[in-house]
Design an enzyme around this catalytic site. Structure first.
Site, PDB file in Angstrom:
ATOM      1  N   SER A 202      31.463  -2.743  30.401  1.00  0.00           N
ATOM      2  CA  SER A 202      30.586  -3.004  31.501  1.00  0.00           C
ATOM      3  C   SER A 202      30.514  -4.380  32.120  1.00  0.00           C
ATOM      4  O   SER A 202      30.593  -5.228  31.138  1.00  0.00           O
ATOM      5  CB  SER A 202      29.178  -2.610  31.272  1.00  0.00           C
ATOM      6  OG  SER A 202      28.138  -2.972  32.300  1.00  0.00           O
TER       7      SER A 202
ATOM      8  N   GLU B 154      28.042  -5.947  32.854  1.00  0.00           N
ATOM      9  CA  GLU B 154      27.038  -6.341  32.079  1.00  0.00           C
ATOM     10  C   GLU B 154      27.312  -7.441  31.076  1.00  0.00           C
ATOM     11  O   GLU B 154      26.584  -8.178  30.687  1.00  0.00           O
ATOM     12  CB  GLU B 154      25.906  -5.401  31.792  1.00  0.00           C
ATOM     13  CG  GLU B 154      24.904  -5.004  32.779  1.00  0.00           C
ATOM     14  CD  GLU B 154      23.907  -5.967  33.174  1.00  0.00           C
ATOM     15  OE1 GLU B 154      23.300  -6.574  32.462  1.00  0.00           O
ATOM     16  OE2 GLU B 154      23.981  -6.021  34.554  1.00  0.00           O
TER      17      GLU B 154
ATOM     18  N   TYR C 189      21.381  -4.091  26.212  1.00  0.00           N
ATOM     19  CA  TYR C 189      22.340  -3.255  26.719  1.00  0.00           C
ATOM     20  C   TYR C 189      23.667  -4.258  26.683  1.00  0.00           C
ATOM     21  O   TYR C 189      24.656  -3.546  26.072  1.00  0.00           O
ATOM     22  CB  TYR C 189      21.959  -2.930  27.971  1.00  0.00           C
ATOM     23  CG  TYR C 189      23.085  -1.887  28.893  1.00  0.00           C
ATOM     24  CD1 TYR C 189      23.572  -0.576  28.370  1.00  0.00           C
ATOM     25  CD2 TYR C 189      23.867  -2.664  29.662  1.00  0.00           C
ATOM     26  CE1 TYR C 189      24.552   0.002  29.081  1.00  0.00           C
ATOM     27  CE2 TYR C 189      24.679  -1.903  30.411  1.00  0.00           C
ATOM     28  CZ  TYR C 189      25.261  -0.709  30.140  1.00  0.00           C
ATOM     29  OH  TYR C 189      26.144  -0.096  30.648  1.00  0.00           O
TER      30      TYR C 189
HETATM   31  P1  NAP Z   1      24.269   8.036  32.976  1.00  0.00           P
HETATM   32  O1  NAP Z   1      24.338   8.898  34.196  1.00  0.00           O
HETATM   33  O2  NAP Z   1      23.192   7.241  32.274  1.00  0.00           O
HETATM   34  O3  NAP Z   1      25.040   8.913  31.454  1.00  0.00           O
HETATM   35  C1  NAP Z   1      25.040   8.718  30.345  1.00  0.00           C
HETATM   36  C2  NAP Z   1      25.588   9.932  29.378  1.00  0.00           C
HETATM   37  O4  NAP Z   1      25.320   9.633  28.200  1.00  0.00           O
HETATM   38  C3  NAP Z   1      24.401  11.097  29.711  1.00  0.00           C
HETATM   39  O5  NAP Z   1      25.528  12.214  29.589  1.00  0.00           O
HETATM   40  C4  NAP Z   1      23.954  10.900  28.501  1.00  0.00           C
HETATM   41  O6  NAP Z   1      23.124  12.305  27.974  1.00  0.00           O
HETATM   42  C5  NAP Z   1      24.659  10.622  27.416  1.00  0.00           C
HETATM   43  N1  NAP Z   1      24.051  10.039  26.151  1.00  0.00           N
HETATM   44  C6  NAP Z   1      23.090   9.286  26.002  1.00  0.00           C
HETATM   45  N2  NAP Z   1      22.732   8.754  24.934  1.00  0.00           N
HETATM   46  C7  NAP Z   1      23.647   9.673  24.008  1.00  0.00           C
HETATM   47  C8  NAP Z   1      23.632   9.888  22.703  1.00  0.00           C
HETATM   48  N3  NAP Z   1      23.091   9.238  21.874  1.00  0.00           N
HETATM   49  N4  NAP Z   1      24.629  10.830  22.388  1.00  0.00           N
HETATM   50  C9  NAP Z   1      25.442  11.266  23.196  1.00  0.00           C
HETATM   51  N5  NAP Z   1      25.443  11.288  24.520  1.00  0.00           N
HETATM   52  C10 NAP Z   1      24.375  10.150  24.974  1.00  0.00           C
HETATM   53  O7  NAP Z   1      25.579   6.622  33.082  1.00  0.00           O
HETATM   54  P2  NAP Z   1      26.815   6.867  33.935  1.00  0.00           P
HETATM   55  O8  NAP Z   1      26.191   5.694  35.093  1.00  0.00           O
HETATM   56  O9  NAP Z   1      27.419   7.919  34.187  1.00  0.00           O
HETATM   57  O10 NAP Z   1      27.848   5.633  33.029  1.00  0.00           O
HETATM   58  C11 NAP Z   1      28.795   6.041  32.148  1.00  0.00           C
HETATM   59  C12 NAP Z   1      28.985   5.177  31.229  1.00  0.00           C
HETATM   60  O11 NAP Z   1      29.363   4.106  31.882  1.00  0.00           O
HETATM   61  C13 NAP Z   1      27.971   4.707  30.494  1.00  0.00           C
HETATM   62  O12 NAP Z   1      28.344   4.233  29.036  1.00  0.00           O
HETATM   63  C14 NAP Z   1      27.411   3.413  31.178  1.00  0.00           C
HETATM   64  O13 NAP Z   1      26.784   2.448  30.166  1.00  0.00           O
HETATM   65  C15 NAP Z   1      28.658   2.739  31.789  1.00  0.00           C
HETATM   66  N6  NAP Z   1      28.635   1.870  32.727  1.00  0.00           N
HETATM   67  C16 NAP Z   1      28.284   2.501  33.849  1.00  0.00           C
HETATM   68  C17 NAP Z   1      28.189   1.678  35.241  1.00  0.00           C
HETATM   69  C18 NAP Z   1      27.450   2.130  36.214  1.00  0.00           C
HETATM   70  O14 NAP Z   1      27.430   1.502  37.196  1.00  0.00           O
HETATM   71  N7  NAP Z   1      27.438   3.722  36.526  1.00  0.00           N
HETATM   72  C19 NAP Z   1      28.826   0.632  35.084  1.00  0.00           C
HETATM   73  C20 NAP Z   1      29.538   0.095  33.935  1.00  0.00           C
HETATM   74  C21 NAP Z   1      29.392   0.974  32.918  1.00  0.00           C
HETATM   75  P3  NAP Z   1      21.945  12.841  28.734  1.00  0.00           P
HETATM   76  O15 NAP Z   1      22.194  13.573  29.900  1.00  0.00           O
HETATM   77  O16 NAP Z   1      21.555  13.893  27.884  1.00  0.00           O
HETATM   78  O17 NAP Z   1      20.811  11.761  28.760  1.00  0.00           O
HETATM   79  O1  F7E Z   2      19.706  -2.915  38.614  1.00  0.00           O
HETATM   80  C1  F7E Z   2      17.459  -5.071  40.661  1.00  0.00           C
HETATM   81  C2  F7E Z   2      17.333  -5.334  39.060  1.00  0.00           C
HETATM   82  O2  F7E Z   2      19.121  -0.734  37.116  1.00  0.00           O
HETATM   83  C3  F7E Z   2      20.392  -3.645  39.805  1.00  0.00           C
HETATM   84  C4  F7E Z   2      23.886   0.092  35.070  1.00  0.00           C
HETATM   85  O3  F7E Z   2      24.619   1.312  35.439  1.00  0.00           O
HETATM   86  O4  F7E Z   2      25.256  -1.365  36.183  1.00  0.00           O
HETATM   87  C5  F7E Z   2      23.629  -0.910  35.905  1.00  0.00           C
HETATM   88  O5  F7E Z   2      22.814  -1.912  35.584  1.00  0.00           O
HETATM   89  C6  F7E Z   2      19.560  -4.803  40.175  1.00  0.00           C
HETATM   90  C7  F7E Z   2      18.900  -5.668  39.101  1.00  0.00           C
HETATM   91  O6  F7E Z   2      21.496  -1.709  37.496  1.00  0.00           O
HETATM   92  C8  F7E Z   2      14.422  -2.808  40.850  1.00  0.00           C
HETATM   93  O7  F7E Z   2      16.701  -6.579  38.365  1.00  0.00           O
HETATM   94  C9  F7E Z   2      15.236  -4.839  41.447  1.00  0.00           C
HETATM   95  O8  F7E Z   2      19.173  -6.922  39.285  1.00  0.00           O
HETATM   96  O9  F7E Z   2      20.307  -0.488  39.182  1.00  0.00           O
HETATM   97  P1  F7E Z   2      19.934  -1.392  38.179  1.00  0.00           P
HETATM   98  P2  F7E Z   2      21.940  -2.811  36.643  1.00  0.00           P
HETATM   99  O10 F7E Z   2      20.981  -3.405  35.783  1.00  0.00           O
HETATM  100  O11 F7E Z   2      22.713  -3.572  37.380  1.00  0.00           O
HETATM  101  C10 F7E Z   2      25.898  -2.012  35.036  1.00  0.00           C
HETATM  102  C11 F7E Z   2      26.992  -2.469  35.587  1.00  0.00           C
HETATM  103  C12 F7E Z   2      25.850  -1.014  33.988  1.00  0.00           C
HETATM  104  O12 F7E Z   2      26.741  -0.988  33.011  1.00  0.00           O
HETATM  105  C13 F7E Z   2      24.353  -0.235  33.664  1.00  0.00           C
HETATM  106  O13 F7E Z   2      24.551   0.568  32.797  1.00  0.00           O
HETATM  107  O14 F7E Z   2      18.390  -4.518  40.873  1.00  0.00           O
HETATM  108  N1  F7E Z   2      16.067  -4.446  40.811  1.00  0.00           N
HETATM  109  N2  F7E Z   2      14.273  -3.873  41.576  1.00  0.00           N
HETATM  110  C14 F7E Z   2      15.784  -3.377  40.041  1.00  0.00           C
HETATM  111  N3  F7E Z   2      16.367  -2.380  39.450  1.00  0.00           N
HETATM  112  C15 F7E Z   2      15.727  -1.368  39.046  1.00  0.00           C
HETATM  113  N4  F7E Z   2      16.582  -0.427  38.328  1.00  0.00           N
HETATM  114  N5  F7E Z   2      14.544  -0.794  39.402  1.00  0.00           N
HETATM  115  C16 F7E Z   2      13.807  -1.693  40.592  1.00  0.00           C
HETATM  116  O15 F7E Z   2      12.655  -1.558  41.132  1.00  0.00           O
END
Ligand code: NAP
Ligand code: F7E
Length: 342
Positions: free
Chosen positions: A131, A133, A154
Site C-alpha cells: 500500500s 500508506e 496499518y
Molecule cells: P477490503 O474491502 O477491506 O477487503 C479486505 C478483505 O480481507 C475482505 O475480504 C475481508 O474479509 C478479508 N479479511 C480481513 N481480515 C481477514 C482475516 N483475518 N483472514 C482472512 N481474510 C480477512 O479491502 P480492499 O479495498 O479490497 O483492499 C484489498 C487489499 O489491498 C487489502 O489488503 C488492502 O489493505 C490493500 N490495499 C487497498 C487499497 C485501496 O485503496 N483499496 C490500497 C492499497 C492496498 P471480510 O469480508 O470477511 O471482512
Molecule cells: O481516508 C480523510 C482521512 O479512510 C482518506 C485504505 O484503502 O487507502 C485507504 O486508506 C483520507 C484520510 O483511506 C474522513 O483522514 C476525512 O486522509 O478513505 P480513507 P486511507 O486512509 O487513505 C490506502 C492506500 C490503503 O491501503 C488503505 O487500506 O480522508 N478523511 N474525513 C476521512 N476518512 C474517513 N475514512 N472518514 C472520514 O470521515
C-alpha cells in the site's frame, strides 16, 4: 490447462473485481472466506454457481489469515498457480483502535500465507497487496524507490508484509511480488472509507433521508483511481517474466475537499450546507499527501490508470443514487474495460 488462483480477501472490494477478472479469463477461482454469523459474500454473490454444477468455476473455502495450519492444508488441496493476498484489516483509522489485530492480520498474515506456500511445496506465483500508506510522511511523488515512513499501525504492518514478501523472493527463489497500490475506489468500496462515505451521503441527502455528513480532515491529498483497473494491474504483475514490485496510481492529486465538491455538485447540491466537522474522524498521525509515480508499471506492464478522481466521484455518486433507488439488490454493476489498455 485451466489455471487455478487462490484469492485471500475475495469478499472485499478488490477480491470481488479480481475474481470477476480471473473467471472471465477462464481461471478456476478459489476464495478464502471467514466464517461469520451473517452472510459476508454480498460482493461476490452474483458470481456464485452451485459447486455441484459442472459449470462451477468459483469455490469458497473457510479460513483465516490468523490460522497458519489451515492455510497449509488449503494450499495442498487447491494446488493453485497464483495466490493473491488481498486479505487485511484495511482501515487506517481502525488500525489505531485495533493495532494488535491489524498487525496480526495485515502484517503477520502475509508471512503465514508465504510460509504456507513454502511448506506445501506448491509451485505458484504470489501477489502481496502492499500500500501507498507505507510511504506515509515521505513527500510525493512516490515511486518504487521512495523510502517508507508509515504513519499508522496499518502502514507499519504493510511495511512488514512488503519486506517478508521481498525476503521470500530472495531467500527461496519464490515468484513473489508487491503491488504498491495507491487508493482505489468503486461503487463496491466499504462504506466507511472517505470516498464511499461521501458518495453514499450525497445519495441519501439528495433523497431527503439524511441532512448532514460528519467528516474529519478535508485537506488530505490522495491519488484516487478506479478499482477494476487496478486488479488488472495485479494480474499483469503475476504474468511478468521476472518477479518485481510495482506502484499503481493515477498520478493526479485530489484533496478530500475536491472530492466533496465534485460529488455534491454532480448531484446538484451545495456541499457547504451539508458537511460538518467531527474530530472523531481525525487520526493521531495523518498522511498528508500521496501521489503516485507509476511510470515503471506503464513501461514494463503497459498499465496506466484511465479513470481520474473527478470521473470516479461521478461514477460512485451515480451508483449510490441508483443503489438507494433499488435498495437490497445484489452487486450487479458491470465493468467495461474495453479500450482501456494503454
Ligand atoms: P477490503 O474491502 O477491506 O477487503 C479486505 C478483505 O480481507 C475482505 O475480504 C475481508 O474479509 C478479508 N479479511 C480481513 N481480515 C481477514 C482475516 N483475518 N483472514 C482472512 N481474510 C480477512 O479491502 P480492499 O479495498 O479490497 O483492499 C484489498 C487489499 O489491498 C487489502 O489488503 C488492502 O489493505 C490493500 N490495499 C487497498 C487499497 C485501496 O485503496 N483499496 C490500497 C492499497 C492496498 P471480510 O469480508 O470477511 O471482512
Ligand atoms: O481516508 C480523510 C482521512 O479512510 C482518506 C485504505 O484503502 O487507502 C485507504 O486508506 C483520507 C484520510 O483511506 C474522513 O483522514 C476525512 O486522509 O478513505 P480513507 P486511507 O486512509 O487513505 C490506502 C492506500 C490503503 O491501503 C488503505 O487500506 O480522508 N478523511 N474525513 C476521512 N476518512 C474517513 N475514512 N472518514 C472520514 O470521515
Amino acid at each position: 490447462m485451466t489455471k487455478k488462483a487462490l484469492i485471500a480477501g475475495i469478499t472485499g472490494q478488490d477480491g470481488s473485481y479480481l475474481a470477476e477478472l480471473l473467471l472471465n479469463k477462464g481461471y478456476e477461482v478459489h476464495g478464502l472466506i471467514r466464517r461469520a454469523s451473517t452472510f459476508n459474500t454480498s460482493r461476490i454473490d452474483h458470481l456464485y454457481v452451485d459447486p455441484h454444477d459442472p459449470q462451477a468455476k468459483l469455490f469458497l473455502h473457510y479460513g483465516d489469515l490468523s490460522d497458519g495450519a489451515r492455510l497449509v492444508t488449503l494450499l495442498h488441496e487447491i494446488d493453485p498457480d497464483e495466490v493473491y493476498n488481498l486479505a487485511a484489516q484495511s482501515h487506517v483509522r481502525v488500525s489505531f483502535d485495533e493495532p494488535e489485530h491489524t498487525g496480526n492480520t495485515t502484517g503477520i498474515g502475509a508471512i503465514r500465507l508465504l510460509e504456507a506456500v513454502r511448506m506445501s511445496g506448491v509451485k505458484c506465483r504470489y501477489y502481496q497487496a502492499s500500500s501507498s500508506e507505507m510511504f506515509g510522511a515521505t513527500p510525493p511523488p512516490q515511486s518504487e524507490l521512495t523510502p517508507f515512513y508509515p504513519r499508522s499501525p496499518y502502514g507499519a504492518a504493510k511495511v512488514y508484509a512488503y519486506w517478508v514478501t521481498k525476503n521470500y523472493r530472495e531467500a527461496y527463489d519464490m515468484f513473489a511480488v508487491n503491488g504498491i497500490l495507491f487508493n482505489h475506489e468503486s461503487p463496491r468500496r466499504g462504506e466507511t472509507f472517505v470516498t464511499r462515505k461521501i458518495t453514499r451521503a450525497v445519495a441519501r441527502i439528495k433523497a431527503g433521508v439524511q441532512q448532514h455528513v460528519y467528516m474529519g480532515n478535508l485537506d488530505a491529498t490522495r491519488d484516487w483511481g478506479y478499482a477494476p483497473e487496478y486488479v488488472e494491474g495485479m494480474w499483469r504483475m503475476l504474468q511478468a517474466d521476472e518477479p518485481d514490485d510495482f506502484v499503481l496510481g493515477t498520478g493526479t492529486p485530489y484533496t478530500v475537499r475536491d472530492f466533496l465538491v465534485t460529488a455534491f455538485e454532480h448531484a446538484g447540491l451545495d456541499w457547504e450546507k451539508h458537511v460538518r466537522f467531527d474530530e472523531r474522524y481525525l487520526r493521531p498521525t495523518e498522511v498528508d499527501a500521496l501521489i503516485a509515480d507509476a511510470s515503471k508499471a506503464h513501461e514494463k506492464l503497459g498499465w496506466k490508470a484511465i479513470v481520474q478522481p473527478d470521473e470516479l466521484a461521478r461514477i460512485m455518486v451515480d451508483a449510490d443514487i441508483e443503489a438507494l433507488e433499488c435498495e437490497g439488490r445484489p452487486w450487479i454493476d458491470q465493468v467495461n474495460l474495453e479500450g482501456w489498455i494503454k
